[in-house]
Design a protein around this motif. Sequence first.
Motif, PDB file in Angstrom:
ATOM      1  N   LEU A 156      16.226  53.179 -37.082  1.00 45.30           N
ATOM      2  CA  LEU A 156      16.846  54.197 -36.225  1.00 45.30           C
ATOM      3  C   LEU A 156      17.902  53.532 -35.351  1.00 45.30           C
ATOM      4  N   VAL A 157      19.129  54.072 -35.422  1.00 43.42           N
ATOM      5  CA  VAL A 157      20.256  53.485 -34.664  1.00 43.42           C
ATOM      6  C   VAL A 157      21.029  54.591 -33.940  1.00 43.42           C
ATOM      7  N   LYS A 158      21.968  54.171 -33.088  1.00 36.70           N
ATOM      8  CA  LYS A 158      22.815  55.173 -32.426  1.00 36.70           C
ATOM      9  C   LYS A 158      23.937  55.627 -33.364  1.00 36.70           C
TER      10      LYS A 158
ATOM     11  N   ALA B 267      27.559  53.773 -35.703  1.00 41.23           N
ATOM     12  CA  ALA B 267      28.661  52.851 -35.423  1.00 41.23           C
ATOM     13  C   ALA B 267      30.038  53.348 -35.846  1.00 41.23           C
ATOM     14  N   TYR B 268      30.136  54.553 -36.404  1.00 41.34           N
ATOM     15  CA  TYR B 268      31.426  54.984 -36.964  1.00 41.34           C
ATOM     16  C   TYR B 268      32.136  55.974 -36.042  1.00 41.34           C
ATOM     17  N   LYS B 269      33.417  56.190 -36.331  1.00 40.01           N
ATOM     18  CA  LYS B 269      34.212  57.159 -35.546  1.00 40.01           C
ATOM     19  C   LYS B 269      33.954  58.537 -36.147  1.00 40.01           C
TER      20      LYS B 269
ATOM     21  N   VAL C 190      13.427  49.936 -34.696  1.00 38.11           N
ATOM     22  CA  VAL C 190      14.303  50.362 -33.602  1.00 38.11           C
ATOM     23  C   VAL C 190      15.430  49.331 -33.509  1.00 38.11           C
ATOM     24  N   ALA C 191      16.614  49.735 -33.977  1.00 43.95           N
ATOM     25  CA  ALA C 191      17.737  48.790 -34.043  1.00 43.95           C
ATOM     26  C   ALA C 191      18.718  49.092 -32.919  1.00 43.95           C
ATOM     27  N   SER C 192      18.542  48.388 -31.817  1.00 39.75           N
ATOM     28  CA  SER C 192      19.394  48.625 -30.643  1.00 39.75           C
ATOM     29  C   SER C 192      19.353  47.400 -29.731  1.00 39.75           C
ATOM     30  N   HIS C 193      20.491  47.162 -29.058  1.00 38.90           N
ATOM     31  CA  HIS C 193      20.532  46.069 -28.069  1.00 38.90           C
ATOM     32  C   HIS C 193      20.299  46.600 -26.672  1.00 38.90           C
ATOM     33  N   ASP C 194      19.997  47.874 -26.599  1.00 39.45           N
ATOM     34  CA  ASP C 194      19.916  48.575 -25.327  1.00 39.45           C
ATOM     35  C   ASP C 194      18.499  48.468 -24.734  1.00 39.45           C
ATOM     36  N   ASP C 195      18.389  47.844 -23.559  1.00 41.71           N
ATOM     37  CA  ASP C 195      17.071  47.673 -22.909  1.00 41.71           C
ATOM     38  C   ASP C 195      16.344  49.002 -22.736  1.00 41.71           C
TER      39      ASP C 195
ATOM     40  N   MET D  23      24.064  38.753 -31.165  1.00 46.42           N
ATOM     41  CA  MET D  23      23.993  39.659 -30.013  1.00 46.42           C
ATOM     42  C   MET D  23      22.642  39.508 -29.308  1.00 46.42           C
ATOM     43  N   ARG D  24      22.654  39.289 -28.027  1.00 46.90           N
ATOM     44  CA  ARG D  24      21.442  39.210 -27.195  1.00 46.90           C
ATOM     45  C   ARG D  24      20.390  38.247 -27.779  1.00 46.90           C
ATOM     46  N   SER D  25      20.843  37.053 -28.156  1.00 50.54           N
ATOM     47  CA  SER D  25      19.953  36.087 -28.822  1.00 50.54           C
ATOM     48  C   SER D  25      18.729  35.746 -27.970  1.00 50.54           C
TER      49      SER D  25
ATOM     50  N   ARG E 152      33.990  46.929 -35.869  1.00 44.03           N
ATOM     51  CA  ARG E 152      33.011  47.873 -35.285  1.00 44.03           C
ATOM     52  C   ARG E 152      32.240  47.221 -34.144  1.00 44.03           C
ATOM     53  N   ARG E 153      31.998  45.908 -34.255  1.00 45.34           N
ATOM     54  CA  ARG E 153      31.299  45.212 -33.152  1.00 45.34           C
ATOM     55  C   ARG E 153      32.195  45.162 -31.922  1.00 45.34           C
ATOM     56  N   LEU E 154      33.495  44.948 -32.117  1.00 52.18           N
ATOM     57  CA  LEU E 154      34.420  44.918 -30.983  1.00 52.18           C
ATOM     58  C   LEU E 154      34.488  46.291 -30.327  1.00 52.18           C
TER      59      LEU E 154
ATOM     60  N   GLU F 253      32.119  48.451 -30.121  1.00 49.65           N
ATOM     61  CA  GLU F 253      30.887  48.766 -29.407  1.00 49.65           C
ATOM     62  C   GLU F 253      30.864  48.262 -27.976  1.00 49.65           C
ATOM     63  N   ARG F 254      31.516  47.119 -27.779  1.00 47.66           N
ATOM     64  CA  ARG F 254      31.313  46.453 -26.499  1.00 47.66           C
ATOM     65  C   ARG F 254      32.577  45.704 -26.107  1.00 47.66           C
ATOM     66  N   PRO F 255      33.257  46.192 -25.056  1.00 53.00           N
ATOM     67  CA  PRO F 255      34.493  45.534 -24.649  1.00 53.00           C
ATOM     68  C   PRO F 255      34.283  44.026 -24.418  1.00 53.00           C
TER      69      PRO F 255
HETATM   70  C1  LIG Z   1      20.000  45.729 -36.976  1.00 49.25           C
HETATM   71  C2  LIG Z   1      21.044  46.787 -36.834  1.00 49.25           C
HETATM   72  C3  LIG Z   1      21.430  47.523 -37.947  1.00 49.25           C
HETATM   73  C4  LIG Z   1      22.369  48.543 -37.822  1.00 49.25           C
HETATM   74  N1  LIG Z   1      22.680  49.330 -38.912  1.00 49.25           N
HETATM   75  C5  LIG Z   1      23.534  50.374 -38.767  1.00 49.25           C
HETATM   76  C6  LIG Z   1      23.797  51.268 -39.846  1.00 49.25           C
HETATM   77  O1  LIG Z   1      23.274  51.144 -40.956  1.00 49.25           O
HETATM   78  N2  LIG Z   1      24.675  52.285 -39.622  1.00 49.25           N
HETATM   79  C7  LIG Z   1      25.280  52.482 -38.396  1.00 49.25           C
HETATM   80  O2  LIG Z   1      26.036  53.434 -38.239  1.00 49.25           O
HETATM   81  N3  LIG Z   1      25.035  51.629 -37.379  1.00 49.25           N
HETATM   82  C8  LIG Z   1      24.199  50.586 -37.530  1.00 49.25           C
HETATM   83  N4  LIG Z   1      23.960  49.758 -36.459  1.00 49.25           N
HETATM   84  C9  LIG Z   1      24.832  49.840 -35.250  1.00 49.25           C
HETATM   85  C10 LIG Z   1      24.332  50.863 -34.259  1.00 49.25           C
HETATM   86  O3  LIG Z   1      24.529  52.146 -34.777  1.00 49.25           O
HETATM   87  C11 LIG Z   1      25.103  50.750 -32.926  1.00 49.25           C
HETATM   88  O4  LIG Z   1      26.473  50.971 -33.172  1.00 49.25           O
HETATM   89  C12 LIG Z   1      24.975  49.424 -32.234  1.00 49.25           C
HETATM   90  O5  LIG Z   1      23.706  48.880 -32.368  1.00 49.25           O
HETATM   91  C13 LIG Z   1      25.330  49.574 -30.739  1.00 49.25           C
HETATM   92  O6  LIG Z   1      24.408  50.397 -30.096  1.00 49.25           O
HETATM   93  P1  LIG Z   1      23.191  49.816 -29.200  1.00 49.25           P
HETATM   94  O7  LIG Z   1      22.055  50.746 -29.375  1.00 49.25           O
HETATM   95  O8  LIG Z   1      22.918  48.416 -29.645  1.00 49.25           O
HETATM   96  O9  LIG Z   1      23.661  49.784 -27.721  1.00 49.25           O
HETATM   97  P2  LIG Z   1      24.980  50.309 -26.974  1.00 49.25           P
HETATM   98  O10 LIG Z   1      24.893  51.778 -26.786  1.00 49.25           O
HETATM   99  O11 LIG Z   1      26.199  49.749 -27.658  1.00 49.25           O
HETATM  100  O12 LIG Z   1      24.823  49.574 -25.622  1.00 49.25           O
HETATM  101  C14 LIG Z   1      23.916  50.059 -24.627  1.00 49.25           C
HETATM  102  C15 LIG Z   1      23.644  48.983 -23.616  1.00 49.25           C
HETATM  103  O13 LIG Z   1      22.949  47.901 -24.239  1.00 49.25           O
HETATM  104  C16 LIG Z   1      23.366  46.664 -23.685  1.00 49.25           C
HETATM  105  N5  LIG Z   1      24.010  45.825 -24.711  1.00 49.25           N
HETATM  106  C17 LIG Z   1      24.519  46.246 -25.879  1.00 49.25           C
HETATM  107  N6  LIG Z   1      24.997  45.207 -26.591  1.00 49.25           N
HETATM  108  C18 LIG Z   1      24.792  44.121 -25.832  1.00 49.25           C
HETATM  109  C19 LIG Z   1      25.067  42.740 -25.994  1.00 49.25           C
HETATM  110  N7  LIG Z   1      25.664  42.251 -27.100  1.00 49.25           N
HETATM  111  N8  LIG Z   1      24.726  41.893 -25.002  1.00 49.25           N
HETATM  112  C20 LIG Z   1      24.129  42.367 -23.884  1.00 49.25           C
HETATM  113  N9  LIG Z   1      23.839  43.649 -23.676  1.00 49.25           N
HETATM  114  C21 LIG Z   1      24.169  44.524 -24.630  1.00 49.25           C
HETATM  115  C22 LIG Z   1      24.346  47.015 -22.566  1.00 49.25           C
HETATM  116  O14 LIG Z   1      23.645  47.192 -21.381  1.00 49.25           O
HETATM  117  C23 LIG Z   1      24.894  48.342 -23.020  1.00 49.25           C
HETATM  118  O15 LIG Z   1      25.416  49.127 -21.999  1.00 49.25           O
HETATM  119  C24 LIG Z   1      22.982  48.773 -36.568  1.00 49.25           C
HETATM  120  C25 LIG Z   1      22.576  48.051 -35.434  1.00 49.25           C
HETATM  121  C26 LIG Z   1      21.619  47.086 -35.545  1.00 49.25           C
HETATM  122  C27 LIG Z   1      21.193  46.357 -34.315  1.00 49.25           C
END
Ligand SMILES: Cc1cc2nc3c(=O)[nH]c(=O)nc-3n(C[C@H](O)[C@H](O)[C@H](O)COP(=O)(O)OP(=O)(O)OC[C@H]3O[C@@H](n4cnc5c(N)ncnc54)[C@H](O)[C@@H]3O)c2cc1C
Length: 305
Positions: A183-185, A187-189, A222-227, A255-257, A286-288, A290-292
Amino acid sequence: MEAVSKNFFLTLSKSAVLNKAAKRWGMGFGASKVVGGQTFEKAIPIIKKLNEQGLCVTVDHLGEFVTSKEEAISRTEECITTVQAISREGLNSQVSVKMTSLGLDIDKELVVKHMKQILTEAKKYNIFVTIDMEDESRCQATLDIFKQLKAEFDNVGTVIQSYLFRSDQDLNILNEFNPNLRLVKGAYKESPEVAFMDKSDVDKNLKHLINKHLLNGNYTAVASHDDEMINYTKQVVREHDIPKDQFEFQMLYGMRSQTQLDLVNEGYKMRVYVPYGDDWYGYFMRRLAERPANVAFVLKGMFKR
Ligand SMILES: Cc1cc2nc3c(=O)[nH]c(=O)nc-3n(C[C@H](O)[C@H](O)[C@H](O)COP(=O)(O)OP(=O)(O)OC[C@H]3O[C@@H](n4cnc5c(N)ncnc54)[C@H](O)[C@@H]3O)c2cc1C
């Protein structure tokens, strides 16, 4: 400003011309911080190191804009070679794959054929394969392929994006397959016709999907970097006594190692998505987007060359 930067990089990510130029140029601009290497051989030491630290991995052979059958066949072969190398090297790794890289823009049945070849080989070594989700225009076709494969294979999963309006309904439909889903947020436009534009709506929907999929008793990544998402997941599993082998966290390589290691130390399963290949351009853009703060990689990379 953040929205402008996001749109700028997402628009750049779609440029086939720049993608081609980037391939010729080689990996630069800080891309090596988020991409495992231009070949799988180069990524192996990185995966071994992650495994030694207690992190599981999923590898993705980067590839977009595949428009010829020959290229799709070559990508399929690369995926099979990667599966074999994972087993040979004893890596704790799964595989992630994009349907467009196997020929989705050419012919859906061709992709099914390619996926069956990959899944058959992966099954021999007990390796799980996740179908990445791409942009909304390909979502239905991707889910149709997933359902067709899931009827035959138990080592396949896919991804649901919380920014899409359709995702809650997709989760309902997929539930009969008891799917293992990432489950992700998203990444596309996407356009306001199909996706939430407000971050708060995307976040709210991701929490809803996490809660629903876990309580349905399904394996949840849960695939997210968001706490906020990580803490929410911890709270749901605690409240409902959900065992640690029914879910995992996933983050992208580079990311967030430290947070990745902290989660391992807390006893959670943590998987790192390690992309590799010379087709790094779209992924990196797409990574750029996501995060300025990631843009700093580019600037540092430019001066380091
Ligand atoms: C393992 C994995 C697989 C994925 N697969 C897909 C896929 O198949 N299709 C798809 O569309 N997308 C995929 N994504 C991308 C996903 O959809 C999001 O675009 C991406 O993860 C950014 O959203 P976020 O939930 O990480 O947090 P964001 O909404 O980008 O960030 C929220 C908050 O998290 C914190 N944060 C985020 N990144 C960092 C960082 N690098 N360092 C410190 N703090 C940070 C910050 O506080 C930020 O404000 C994948 C992501 C992951 C992690």
